[in-house]
Design a protein around this motif. Structure first.
Motif, PDB file in Angstrom:
ATOM      1  N   SER A   1       0.831  -1.213   0.000  1.00 45.30           N
ATOM      2  CA  SER A   1       0.000   0.000   0.000  1.00 45.30           C
ATOM      3  C   SER A   1       0.860   1.255   0.000  1.00 45.30           C
ATOM      4  O   SER A   1       0.552   2.238  -0.685  1.00 45.30           O
ATOM      5  N   ALA A   2       1.965   1.203   0.764  1.00 47.66           N
ATOM      6  CA  ALA A   2       2.848   2.377   0.809  1.00 47.66           C
ATOM      7  C   ALA A   2       3.517   2.613  -0.535  1.00 47.66           C
ATOM      8  O   ALA A   2       3.611   3.755  -1.024  1.00 47.66           O
ATOM      9  N   ILE A   3       3.980   1.538  -1.185  1.00 48.00           N
ATOM     10  CA  ILE A   3       4.652   1.664  -2.475  1.00 48.00           C
ATOM     11  C   ILE A   3       3.656   2.116  -3.549  1.00 48.00           C
ATOM     12  O   ILE A   3       3.949   2.968  -4.382  1.00 48.00           O
ATOM     13  N   ALA A   4       2.462   1.515  -3.529  1.00 43.76           N
ATOM     14  CA  ALA A   4       1.463   1.799  -4.561  1.00 43.76           C
ATOM     15  C   ALA A   4       0.919   3.217  -4.488  1.00 43.76           C
ATOM     16  O   ALA A   4       0.223   3.665  -5.403  1.00 43.76           O
ATOM     17  N   ALA A   5       1.228   3.929  -3.431  1.00 47.47           N
ATOM     18  CA  ALA A   5       0.782   5.316  -3.338  1.00 47.47           C
ATOM     19  C   ALA A   5       1.428   6.174  -4.424  1.00 47.47           C
ATOM     20  O   ALA A   5       0.892   7.221  -4.798  1.00 47.47           O
ATOM     21  N   SER A   6       2.575   5.729  -4.945  1.00 49.40           N
ATOM     22  CA  SER A   6       3.255   6.506  -5.980  1.00 49.40           C
ATOM     23  C   SER A   6       3.313   5.816  -7.338  1.00 49.40           C
ATOM     24  O   SER A   6       3.393   6.472  -8.369  1.00 49.40           O
ATOM     25  N   ARG A   7       3.286   4.465  -7.344  1.00 53.63           N
ATOM     26  CA  ARG A   7       3.355   3.748  -8.621  1.00 53.63           C
ATOM     27  C   ARG A   7       2.485   2.503  -8.556  1.00 53.63           C
ATOM     28  O   ARG A   7       2.426   1.843  -7.512  1.00 53.63           O
ATOM     29  N   PRO A   8       1.810   2.141  -9.656  1.00 52.49           N
ATOM     30  CA  PRO A   8       1.019   0.905  -9.658  1.00 52.49           C
ATOM     31  C   PRO A   8       1.927  -0.320  -9.614  1.00 52.49           C
ATOM     32  O   PRO A   8       3.126  -0.243  -9.911  1.00 52.49           O
ATOM     33  N   ILE A   9       1.336  -1.460  -9.262  1.00 50.66           N
ATOM     34  CA  ILE A   9       2.100  -2.693  -9.078  1.00 50.66           C
ATOM     35  C   ILE A   9       1.389  -3.834  -9.799  1.00 50.66           C
ATOM     36  O   ILE A   9       0.154  -3.939  -9.766  1.00 50.66           O
ATOM     37  N   ALA A  10       2.178  -4.718 -10.416  1.00 50.46           N
ATOM     38  CA  ALA A  10       1.655  -5.950 -11.011  1.00 50.46           C
ATOM     39  C   ALA A  10       2.466  -7.120 -10.461  1.00 50.46           C
ATOM     40  O   ALA A  10       3.698  -7.097 -10.500  1.00 50.46           O
ATOM     41  N   LEU A  11       1.777  -8.130  -9.921  1.00 46.68           N
ATOM     42  CA  LEU A  11       2.430  -9.304  -9.346  1.00 46.68           C
ATOM     43  C   LEU A  11       2.172 -10.500 -10.253  1.00 46.68           C
ATOM     44  O   LEU A  11       1.031 -10.778 -10.622  1.00 46.68           O
ATOM     45  N   PHE A  12       3.238 -11.239 -10.593  1.00 40.83           N
ATOM     46  CA  PHE A  12       3.172 -12.351 -11.531  1.00 40.83           C
ATOM     47  C   PHE A  12       3.557 -13.640 -10.818  1.00 40.83           C
ATOM     48  O   PHE A  12       4.630 -13.729 -10.217  1.00 40.83           O
ATOM     49  N   PHE A  13       2.671 -14.632 -10.871  1.00 43.39           N
ATOM     50  CA  PHE A  13       2.908 -15.928 -10.236  1.00 43.39           C
ATOM     51  C   PHE A  13       2.964 -16.992 -11.329  1.00 43.39           C
ATOM     52  O   PHE A  13       1.933 -17.471 -11.808  1.00 43.39           O
ATOM     53  N   ASP A  14       4.177 -17.344 -11.742  1.00 45.51           N
ATOM     54  CA  ASP A  14       4.397 -18.273 -12.835  1.00 45.51           C
ATOM     55  C   ASP A  14       4.517 -19.696 -12.284  1.00 45.51           C
ATOM     56  O   ASP A  14       4.661 -19.898 -11.076  1.00 45.51           O
ATOM     57  N   THR A  15       4.482 -20.681 -13.206  1.00 45.13           N
ATOM     58  CA  THR A  15       4.575 -22.115 -12.839  1.00 45.13           C
ATOM     59  C   THR A  15       3.667 -22.432 -11.653  1.00 45.13           C
ATOM     60  O   THR A  15       4.067 -23.057 -10.686  1.00 45.13           O
ATOM     61  N   TYR A  16       2.426 -21.977 -11.743  1.00 44.14           N
ATOM     62  CA  TYR A  16       1.473 -22.114 -10.644  1.00 44.14           C
ATOM     63  C   TYR A  16       1.112 -23.562 -10.359  1.00 44.14           C
ATOM     64  O   TYR A  16       0.637 -23.896  -9.265  1.00 44.14           O
ATOM     65  N   GLU A  17       1.355 -24.460 -11.332  1.00 45.87           N
ATOM     66  CA  GLU A  17       1.111 -25.882 -11.069  1.00 45.87           C
ATOM     67  C   GLU A  17       2.040 -26.397  -9.963  1.00 45.87           C
ATOM     68  O   GLU A  17       1.741 -27.391  -9.310  1.00 45.87           O
ATOM     69  N   ARG A  18       3.160 -25.707  -9.752  1.00 43.70           N
ATOM     70  CA  ARG A  18       4.100 -26.096  -8.691  1.00 43.70           C
ATOM     71  C   ARG A  18       3.821 -25.357  -7.390  1.00 43.70           C
ATOM     72  O   ARG A  18       3.963 -25.912  -6.309  1.00 43.70           O
TER      73      ARG A  18
END
Length: 987
Positions: free
Chosen positions: A210-227
């Motif tokens: 929340s503190a970081i996103a106050a200045s820049r948007p964020i995208a979180l990527f969760f790859d190889t989700y089968e693992r």
């Protein structure tokens, strides 16, 4: 709200070369529709934006490549990105990966990293502390720690553990664990961090986002989700649901795995979710990719399309070397792997690429084992199917699987040789750490090396290596059960990679390890374990049975383990096997057998402090207090900082009335661990028994300060308030304890007793009844309810409760005496006398029973016997004014009037002293009126009565006084009807 169209970095117009490089960065074409949708979504306002993207498809279809395109696209728009792949093995390592990514882009998380380091430090301190009691260690390693890292079952405190063991065991283990943690660490925050790490750490992570996103948007990527989905899925859902706090509105999630998101679990997010199901390239997409990379020769194109099957990862791999010929097209002997390397002319590089597939993860040292002739590491890491991870590089699964198949087929001898060399490499690296056996299981580095050593040993020697792997799995179960899934996955993968049907079948039999009893049963049922590890497996299954309250099964397994131990003279090394069985016997109340096992454990290992402490605890439960104290002495001699042993010795001292020594021991326990909530509570209870009420309240307050969820000191504080006649404060404390622990039968009993004392008899009976419903064998609740029934004149119900209490606790002199007093009230003097005799036989110095017997003798005109008993009761309890009064009546019956008057005068002084110390002592106030009238001082007696009634006394105290006047009237022949009528009119 505006979308995320924030332009280029620094608002600078990019050069043509930069634009070209960006277009080339992905390394493939296709997926145009998905890229366009993702790009468009970044520009949408919050009200229209999709916040969850699900990329799914079979291995090799290009999920990771597409996700990396999304990452690049997001960064081009100044969106901070965090990326997680299969290198994460739990929630914490996943979040660590995100935190590191964000920090590298200038988005620093300030709270989570420090808190995670503190958690790991606290866990290390806990796991390396030799003073941890076995029962607490078992509770934490088998329940709290295990559930804390497996989020799917992690619900706050009790709920998390309740899935592992039953409710009663949860309460016991959590109280013990909480008490130990309370004394071990400095603050309640540390205790909460250990008990619910995922909740505490994730909440910190959300605050950082929340503190970081106050200045820049964020995208979180969760790859190889089968693992990773096995531990991330429930966590992500809880994250989205707001369990850990409100997420920033400018945050999106991208999840990529072989399977689509579960429709039932993720269904509610359909309005904000976009699904990208990926298939193999179309023919047109594959040809376009080849053309983009300059591969246009029709023969080469056809070879690549044939060998790749248009699977994106294969297409990208085959095109990466830009081949310009296809000499062997159509050769049926050519393998797919050879086609990958067809255009690499250096045979050493080709060999390095093939051999680099053997280890599950590659670094420079590992590659040197299988490729010793040259340093090809830098070249290898640039191959398109080699992906960088946190500490090493890994081949894409599709490519590695194919290469392993070719290596095993083409040269079985080389396959075995290289895997054995790798096993030796990992074994040497593991040994080079120089750790002790206990340190091994606490070291992540050692464990990772051990897993790789066993993997390569299985690949190189197949079934011949299986026994060693299974024994290592048993060790993992015993020392750190959170490692079990990794060991099972390693055995399964080795069987698959080595093409061993035997290993694969054995791995399938072992299952997923979620139920340790089932896993141990499978290990014991099949071949592979040596005698030592068979013994360990039996003992561990026995311990699991005990934790699940299957004590007979526990004894069976532990006895089998003990038999193996005895037959093979393992001696000191495994003395804990006897301790485990002793603990089960103790739980079953088979104390003699428990003692015998603890005896054997300390005989084998004279420095086994836990066994001494557990034997001492068993003696304490058996009320063999001198033996208990001797064992606790030995335990603290072996470990002067063994706070639990000090606390248990303090309990033994308290039980024998050695309260000053008990206080000293509880103080020592607190000195060992300044925030030891349980020790503060026990010291407070001892002060309460000593009637040092202010000190008791101070200690109870301290215990609650260190552990606000600790219900027991809250009840202790309530009992102390009741002793001070602060009944409303007492009831408030008991109610708070019940709110903390709704199944706390002791709190219901103590609140019921307070209601009883304030004549709120209906509420008292309701509370006693609730306690009995919660704990059907709670004999004290039956006694308390019986006394309330007796006060209400419901004597038959009272007798039924006393009978049940005595059935449950045949040696309870308190229950027997309580029944005797009810029989006395009913005028059944012979039966009452029998009960008082029985109670005194059990407890020769029980003043209340002796006084009761004396009164019955007096009522039966047996004045000599009455005086003897009453004198003894006064000797044992000099402040008992009513016993002095009764002895005065006995003396009167013996025609000793002067002595009788002196004794009754003494009774008046005792009860007036009680009233001075406690003006709310209404029973003593009425007693004084009875004593005065017995002396013939009727005017003063009447004044005392009227004064009492004006103060608004309890109706029960009035009923008791009426009974006392009637007995006095019968004994003395006086007409006391005016006093009885005065009291009756009040009712």
């Amino acid at each position: 709200m505006m979308g995320w169209e924030v332009g280029t970095v620094g608002d600078r117009v990019p050069s043509l070369q930069e634009l070209i490089r960006r277009r080339q960065a992905g390394g493939f074409v296709g997926r145009v529709e998905q890229l366009a949708q993702f790009k468009a979504n970044l520009a949408l306002p919050d009200e229209l934006r999709r916040f969850v993207f699900s990329v799914h498809g079979s291995a090799g279809v290009g999920k990771t490549f597409l996700v990396r395109q999304f990452v690049r696209m997001a960064r081009d728009r100044e969106v901070l990105t965090g990326y997680v792949d299969e290198s994460a093995y739990d929630v914490f390592t996943a979040v660590e990966a995100v935190v590191a990514d964000l920090a590298g882009q200038g988005g620093r998380c300030r709270e989570f990293p420090g808190l995670l380091e503190e958690y790991r430090q606290r866990r290390h301190e806990l796991e390396s502390d030799p003073a941890v009691p076995e029962e607490v260690s078992s509770a934490l390693t088998r329940t709290v720690a295990r559930v804390g890292l497996r989020v799917a079952g992690d619900i706050p405190v009790v709920g998390a553990v309740a899935k592992e063991i039953d409710g009663d065991t949860v309460a016991r283990q959590l109280d013990r664990a909480r008490a130990f943690l309370g004394r071990k660490f400095r603050s309640q925050e540390d205790v909460r961090l250990i008990l619910t790490p995922v909740e505490v750490l994730t909440s910190a992570f959300v605050r950082d986002l929340s503190a970081i996103a106050a200045s820049r948007p964020i995208a979180l990527f969760f790859d190889t989700y089968e693992r990773t989905g096995s531990f991330l899925d429930a966590w992500l859902l809880d994250l989205l649901a707001g369990r850990y706090g409100a997420l920033p509105g400018n945050l999106i999630f991208v999840v990529a795995g072989q399977r689509p998101l579960d429709a039932n679990r993720w269904g509610e997010y359909l309005p904000v979710r976009t699904d990208f199901p990926l298939e193999i390239f179309t023919d047109a997409e594959a040809r376009q990719l080849l053309a983009t990379h300059g591969v246009t020769d029709p023969q080469v194109v056809e070879v690549i399309l044939e060998l790749s099957g248009r699977l994106p990862v294969w297409v990208a791999t085959l095109v990466s070397t830009r081949p310009d010929s296809a000499d062997d097209v159509g050769d049926p002997s050519g393998s797919a792997v050879e086609r990958f390397l067809k255009w690499e002319t250096d045979p050493l590089r080709r060999a390095a690429a093939r051999h680099g597939a053997l280890p599950r993860q590659v670094d420079r040292d590992v590659l040197a084992v299988v490729d010793p002739d040259a340093d090809h590491f830098d070249w290898l890491t640039r191959l398109p199917f080699v992906v960088e991870h946190a500490t090493s590089y890994r081949y894409h699964d599709v490519v590695r699987t194919a290469m392993l198949r070719v290596l095993r087929r083409d040269s079985p001898t080389e396959w075995q040789r290289l895997h054995r060399a790798l096993a030796e490499h990992y074994g040497a690296a593991k040994d080079a750490l120089g750790l002790t056996r206990r340190d091994n299981v606490e070291s992540k580095a050692w464990q990772l090396l051990a897993l790789e050593e066993r993997y390569h040993d299985l690949c190189g020697r197949t079934t011949a290596a299986l026994p060693a792997a299974l024994c290592a799995l048993v060790d993992a179960i015993g020392w750190n059960s959170s490692l079990v899934p990794s060991w099972l996955q390693t055995i399964k993968q080795a069987g698959r990679d080595a093409g061993s049907m035997e290993i694969t079948a054995r791995a399938e039999e072992l299952g997923d390890g979620k139920d340790l009893v089932d896993l141990l049963t499978q290990l014991l049922a099949g071949p592979g374990l040596d005698l030592e590890h068979r013994m360990i497996a039996l003992a561990e299954r026995g311990s699991e049975y005990r934790e699940g309250d299957r004590c007979e099964d526990s004894v069976r397994d532990l006895s089998a383990a003990v038999a193996i131990h005895a037959a093979n003279a393992f001696e000191l090394k495994h003395s804990w096997v006897f301790g485990y069985r002793g603990e089960t016997y103790q739980k079953m109340k088979r104390f003699d057998e428990a003692i015998a096992d603890f005896n054997k454990a300390v005989e084998l290992n004279p420095k086994y402090q836990w066994a001494f402490a557990m034997r001492g605890e068993t003696y304490r439960i058996m009320k063999r207090f001198d033996d208990a104290i001797a064992d606790f002495n030995k335990a603290v001699e072996l470990n002067p900082k063994y706070g639990w042993a000090y606390g248990s010795r303090g309990q033994a001292y308290q039980a024998t009335g050695r309260n000053d020594e008990a206080i000293a021991d509880f103080t020592r326990a607190i000195e060992c661990t300044p925030n030891y909530a349980w020790a503060f509570a026990m010291r407070g209870e001892t002060y309460r028994l000593m009637k040092r009420y202010n000190e008791a309240l101070t200690d109870f307050d301290k215990a609650i300060e260190h552990d606000p969820m600790f219900a027991w000191p809250v009840v202790g504080r309530g009992v102390t308030h009741r002793s001070l006649e602060r009944h409303e404060e007492a009831i408030a404390e008991f109610t708070r304890a019940i709110e903390l622990f709704p199944e706390y039968s002791w709190a219901f009993v103590e609140r019921g007793e307070t209601y009883h004392k304030t004549t709120r008899t209906a509420e008292a009976i309701a509370d006693f009844t609730k306690a009995i419903e919660l704990t059907p064998d709670y004999y004290r609740a039956f006694v308390r309810r019986g006394r309330t029934y007796g006060w209400l004149g419901r004597h038959e119900e009272a007798l039924a409760d006393f009978n049940k209490a005595i059935e449950l606790a045949p040696e309870s002199s308190w229950a027997i005496t309580s029944r005797g007093w009810t029989l006395r009230q009913m005028g059944q003097y012979v039966r009452a006398l029998a009960d008082f005799n029985g109670a005194i036989e059990l407890n020769p110095d029980y003043a209340w029973a002796i006084s009761g017997r004396g009164q019955v003798h007096r009522l039966m005109n047996q004045h000599h016997e009455a005086l003897t008993d009453l004198n003894r009761a006064i000797e044992l309890n000099p402040s008992d004014g009513f016993a002095s009064y009764e002895s005065g009546l006995a003396l009167q019956g013996l025609d000793r009037p002067d002595e009788a008057k002196r004794r009754i005068r003494s009774a008046i002084e005792h009860d007036r002293e009680t009233l001075r110390n406690n003006p709310r002592a209404t029973y003593q106030a009425f007693n004084i009126a009875v004593y005065l009238i017995a002396l013939g001082e009727t005017m003063e007696g009447r004044t005392q009565l009227e004064q009492n009634l004006r103060q608004g006394v309890s109706t029960h105290a009035v009923r008791v006084a009426i009974g006392d006047f009637r007995e006095l009237e019968e004994f003395s022949g006086q007409d006391l009807s005016e006093f009885i009528e005065l009291l009756t009119s009040y009712l």
